[in-house]
Structures are given as C-alpha cells and as structure tokens.
Design a protein around this motif. Structure first.
Motif, PDB file in Angstrom:
ATOM      1  N   ALA A  40     -13.732  21.734 -21.268  1.00  0.00           N
ATOM      2  CA  ALA A  40     -14.086  21.882 -22.677  1.00  0.00           C
ATOM      3  C   ALA A  40     -13.689  20.645 -23.479  1.00  0.00           C
ATOM      4  CB  ALA A  40     -13.415  23.125 -23.263  1.00  0.00           C
ATOM      5  N   MET A  41     -12.523  20.077 -23.185  1.00  0.00           N
ATOM      6  CA  MET A  41     -12.087  18.866 -23.886  1.00  0.00           C
ATOM      7  C   MET A  41     -12.985  17.689 -23.544  1.00  0.00           C
ATOM      8  SD  MET A  41      -7.960  18.816 -24.119  1.00  0.00           S
ATOM      9  CE  MET A  41      -7.490  19.468 -22.540  1.00  0.00           C
ATOM     10  N   ALA A  42     -13.401  17.571 -22.291  1.00  0.00           N
ATOM     11  CA  ALA A  42     -14.279  16.475 -21.892  1.00  0.00           C
ATOM     12  C   ALA A  42     -15.636  16.601 -22.572  1.00  0.00           C
ATOM     13  CB  ALA A  42     -14.439  16.459 -20.379  1.00  0.00           C
ATOM     14  N   ARG A  43     -16.168  17.834 -22.675  1.00  0.00           N
ATOM     15  CA  ARG A  43     -17.444  18.027 -23.366  1.00  0.00           C
ATOM     16  C   ARG A  43     -17.324  17.709 -24.848  1.00  0.00           C
ATOM     17  NH1 ARG A  43     -18.241  23.492 -22.711  1.00  0.00           N
ATOM     18  NH2 ARG A  43     -16.884  23.692 -20.941  1.00  0.00           N
ATOM     19  N   ALA A  44     -16.209  18.057 -25.454  1.00  0.00           N
ATOM     20  CA  ALA A  44     -16.016  17.772 -26.881  1.00  0.00           C
ATOM     21  C   ALA A  44     -15.934  16.277 -27.124  1.00  0.00           C
ATOM     22  CB  ALA A  44     -14.752  18.460 -27.379  1.00  0.00           C
ATOM     23  N   VAL A  45     -15.290  15.548 -26.228  1.00  0.00           N
ATOM     24  CA  VAL A  45     -15.188  14.100 -26.385  1.00  0.00           C
ATOM     25  C   VAL A  45     -16.552  13.448 -26.202  1.00  0.00           C
ATOM     26  CG1 VAL A  45     -14.225  12.016 -25.332  1.00  0.00           C
ATOM     27  CG2 VAL A  45     -12.772  13.978 -25.783  1.00  0.00           C
ATOM     28  N   ASP A  46     -17.341  13.941 -25.253  1.00  0.00           N
ATOM     29  CA  ASP A  46     -18.674  13.388 -25.047  1.00  0.00           C
ATOM     30  C   ASP A  46     -19.579  13.641 -26.249  1.00  0.00           C
ATOM     31  OD1 ASP A  46     -17.967  12.456 -22.577  1.00  0.00           O
ATOM     32  OD2 ASP A  46     -18.781  14.192 -21.488  1.00  0.00           O
ATOM     33  N   ALA A  47     -19.360  14.735 -26.955  1.00  0.00           N
ATOM     34  CA  ALA A  47     -20.203  15.069 -28.106  1.00  0.00           C
ATOM     35  C   ALA A  47     -19.764  14.360 -29.387  1.00  0.00           C
ATOM     36  CB  ALA A  47     -20.182  16.582 -28.338  1.00  0.00           C
ATOM     37  N   ALA A  48     -18.566  13.819 -29.401  1.00  0.00           N
ATOM     38  CA  ALA A  48     -18.043  13.174 -30.608  1.00  0.00           C
ATOM     39  C   ALA A  48     -18.737  11.826 -30.840  1.00  0.00           C
ATOM     40  CB  ALA A  48     -16.537  12.968 -30.484  1.00  0.00           C
ATOM     41  N   PRO A  49     -18.979  11.483 -32.100  1.00  0.00           N
ATOM     42  CA  PRO A  49     -19.594  10.183 -32.381  1.00  0.00           C
ATOM     43  C   PRO A  49     -18.612   9.044 -32.089  1.00  0.00           C
ATOM     44  CG  PRO A  49     -19.004  11.281 -34.413  1.00  0.00           C
ATOM     45  CD  PRO A  49     -18.727  12.254 -33.298  1.00  0.00           C
ATOM     46  N   VAL A  50     -19.158   7.938 -31.606  1.00  0.00           N
ATOM     47  CA  VAL A  50     -18.342   6.788 -31.231  1.00  0.00           C
ATOM     48  C   VAL A  50     -18.906   5.556 -31.923  1.00  0.00           C
ATOM     49  CG1 VAL A  50     -17.570   5.356 -29.309  1.00  0.00           C
ATOM     50  CG2 VAL A  50     -17.847   7.805 -28.995  1.00  0.00           C
ATOM     51  N   ILE A  51     -18.039   4.709 -32.435  1.00  0.00           N
ATOM     52  CA  ILE A  51     -18.472   3.448 -33.028  1.00  0.00           C
ATOM     53  C   ILE A  51     -18.622   2.431 -31.898  1.00  0.00           C
ATOM     54  CG2 ILE A  51     -17.858   1.560 -34.574  1.00  0.00           C
ATOM     55  CD1 ILE A  51     -16.366   3.546 -36.275  1.00  0.00           C
ATOM     56  N   GLU A  52     -19.826   1.950 -31.717  1.00  0.00           N
ATOM     57  CA  GLU A  52     -20.099   0.974 -30.669  1.00  0.00           C
ATOM     58  C   GLU A  52     -19.552  -0.395 -31.063  1.00  0.00           C
ATOM     59  OE1 GLU A  52     -21.354   1.813 -27.777  1.00  0.00           O
ATOM     60  OE2 GLU A  52     -21.663   3.879 -28.391  1.00  0.00           O
ATOM     61  N   ASP A  53     -19.466  -1.295 -30.106  1.00  0.00           N
ATOM     62  CA  ASP A  53     -18.916  -2.627 -30.361  1.00  0.00           C
ATOM     63  C   ASP A  53     -19.708  -3.386 -31.413  1.00  0.00           C
ATOM     64  OD1 ASP A  53     -16.848  -2.294 -28.594  1.00  0.00           O
ATOM     65  OD2 ASP A  53     -17.943  -3.156 -26.901  1.00  0.00           O
ATOM     66  N   GLU A  54     -21.046  -3.277 -31.368  1.00  0.00           N
ATOM     67  CA  GLU A  54     -21.871  -3.985 -32.354  1.00  0.00           C
ATOM     68  C   GLU A  54     -21.603  -3.467 -33.767  1.00  0.00           C
ATOM     69  OE1 GLU A  54     -23.630  -2.250 -29.780  1.00  0.00           O
ATOM     70  OE2 GLU A  54     -23.505  -3.936 -28.411  1.00  0.00           O
ATOM     71  N   GLU A  55     -21.484  -2.152 -33.895  1.00  0.00           N
ATOM     72  CA  GLU A  55     -21.207  -1.561 -35.204  1.00  0.00           C
ATOM     73  C   GLU A  55     -19.826  -1.967 -35.701  1.00  0.00           C
ATOM     74  OE1 GLU A  55     -21.648   2.550 -34.481  1.00  0.00           O
ATOM     75  OE2 GLU A  55     -23.833   2.483 -34.406  1.00  0.00           O
ATOM     76  N   ARG A  56     -18.861  -2.025 -34.795  1.00  0.00           N
ATOM     77  CA  ARG A  56     -17.504  -2.403 -35.163  1.00  0.00           C
ATOM     78  C   ARG A  56     -17.480  -3.854 -35.649  1.00  0.00           C
ATOM     79  NH1 ARG A  56     -14.556  -1.262 -30.456  1.00  0.00           N
ATOM     80  NH2 ARG A  56     -14.773   0.880 -31.068  1.00  0.00           N
ATOM     81  N   ASP A  57     -18.235  -4.730 -35.002  1.00  0.00           N
ATOM     82  CA  ASP A  57     -18.307  -6.119 -35.419  1.00  0.00           C
ATOM     83  C   ASP A  57     -18.946  -6.248 -36.810  1.00  0.00           C
ATOM     84  OD1 ASP A  57     -17.121  -6.897 -33.091  1.00  0.00           O
ATOM     85  OD2 ASP A  57     -19.015  -7.410 -32.092  1.00  0.00           O
ATOM     86  N   LEU A  58     -19.967  -5.436 -37.077  1.00  0.00           N
ATOM     87  CA  LEU A  58     -20.595  -5.474 -38.392  1.00  0.00           C
ATOM     88  C   LEU A  58     -19.641  -4.990 -39.482  1.00  0.00           C
ATOM     89  CD1 LEU A  58     -24.184  -4.141 -37.625  1.00  0.00           C
ATOM     90  CD2 LEU A  58     -23.525  -6.455 -38.279  1.00  0.00           C
ATOM     91  N   LEU A  59     -18.835  -3.989 -39.168  1.00  0.00           N
ATOM     92  CA  LEU A  59     -17.883  -3.489 -40.144  1.00  0.00           C
ATOM     93  C   LEU A  59     -16.798  -4.527 -40.449  1.00  0.00           C
ATOM     94  CD1 LEU A  59     -17.423   0.182 -38.948  1.00  0.00           C
ATOM     95  CD2 LEU A  59     -18.592  -0.592 -40.998  1.00  0.00           C
ATOM     96  N   ARG A  60     -16.410  -5.289 -39.459  1.00  0.00           N
ATOM     97  CA  ARG A  60     -15.383  -6.321 -39.665  1.00  0.00           C
ATOM     98  C   ARG A  60     -15.901  -7.471 -40.510  1.00  0.00           C
ATOM     99  NH1 ARG A  60     -12.918  -6.677 -33.589  1.00  0.00           N
ATOM    100  NH2 ARG A  60     -11.849  -4.691 -33.645  1.00  0.00           N
ATOM    101  N   MET A  61     -17.199  -7.743 -40.419  1.00  0.00           N
ATOM    102  CA  MET A  61     -17.782  -8.878 -41.152  1.00  0.00           C
ATOM    103  C   MET A  61     -17.891  -8.586 -42.646  1.00  0.00           C
ATOM    104  SD  MET A  61     -20.727  -9.920 -38.479  1.00  0.00           S
ATOM    105  CE  MET A  61     -21.089 -11.572 -39.001  1.00  0.00           C
ATOM    106  N   GLN A  62     -17.913  -7.325 -43.027  1.00  0.00           N
ATOM    107  CA  GLN A  62     -18.114  -6.978 -44.440  1.00  0.00           C
ATOM    108  C   GLN A  62     -16.888  -7.186 -45.243  1.00  0.00           C
ATOM    109  OE1 GLN A  62     -19.607  -3.005 -44.446  1.00  0.00           O
ATOM    110  NE2 GLN A  62     -21.637  -3.663 -43.854  1.00  0.00           N
TER     111      GLN A  62
END
Length: 62
Positions: A40-62
C-alpha cells in the motif's frame, strides 16, 4: 488536554509510518509482518506527484 494527547499520538503514528517506509519498501524489501502495508505504501508513493529534474531546474531559475 485531550487535543494535545491526540496530536502527539497522531504525530507518533505518522512518524512510525515514515520510519517503516524508509526501512523497508524504499529499499525494495517487503515488511516482515505486514506485506500488505508495504504494498500500500509503494502504491501511494507511485501515485504521488513528483517534480522532475527539468521542472526543478526551471523553478531554480526564477
């Protein structure tokens, strides 16, 4: 007083679940006494939204 006791109990339960997740399913192992809980914990983690590396880089640039 009852509210404080309930809040402490709730925080202990949440921290226990986090410790169990880090100790077993995060490393790819199943929980020894409750494999259904690990699944159940593994399924919950798979369903959770994740910030990808590209998105994280865009957030740092702002």
């Amino acid at each position: 007083m009852l509210f404080v006791a309930f809040a402490v109990l709730l925080s202990l339960v949440v921290s226990g679940v986090v410790v169990l997740y880090v100790a077993y399913p995060h490393r790819g192992e199943s929980l020894p006494l409750a494999p259904w809980l690990g699944d159940a914990m593994a399924r919950a983690v798979d369903a959770a939204p994740v910030i990808e590396d590209e998105e994280r880089d865009l957030l740092r640039m702002q």
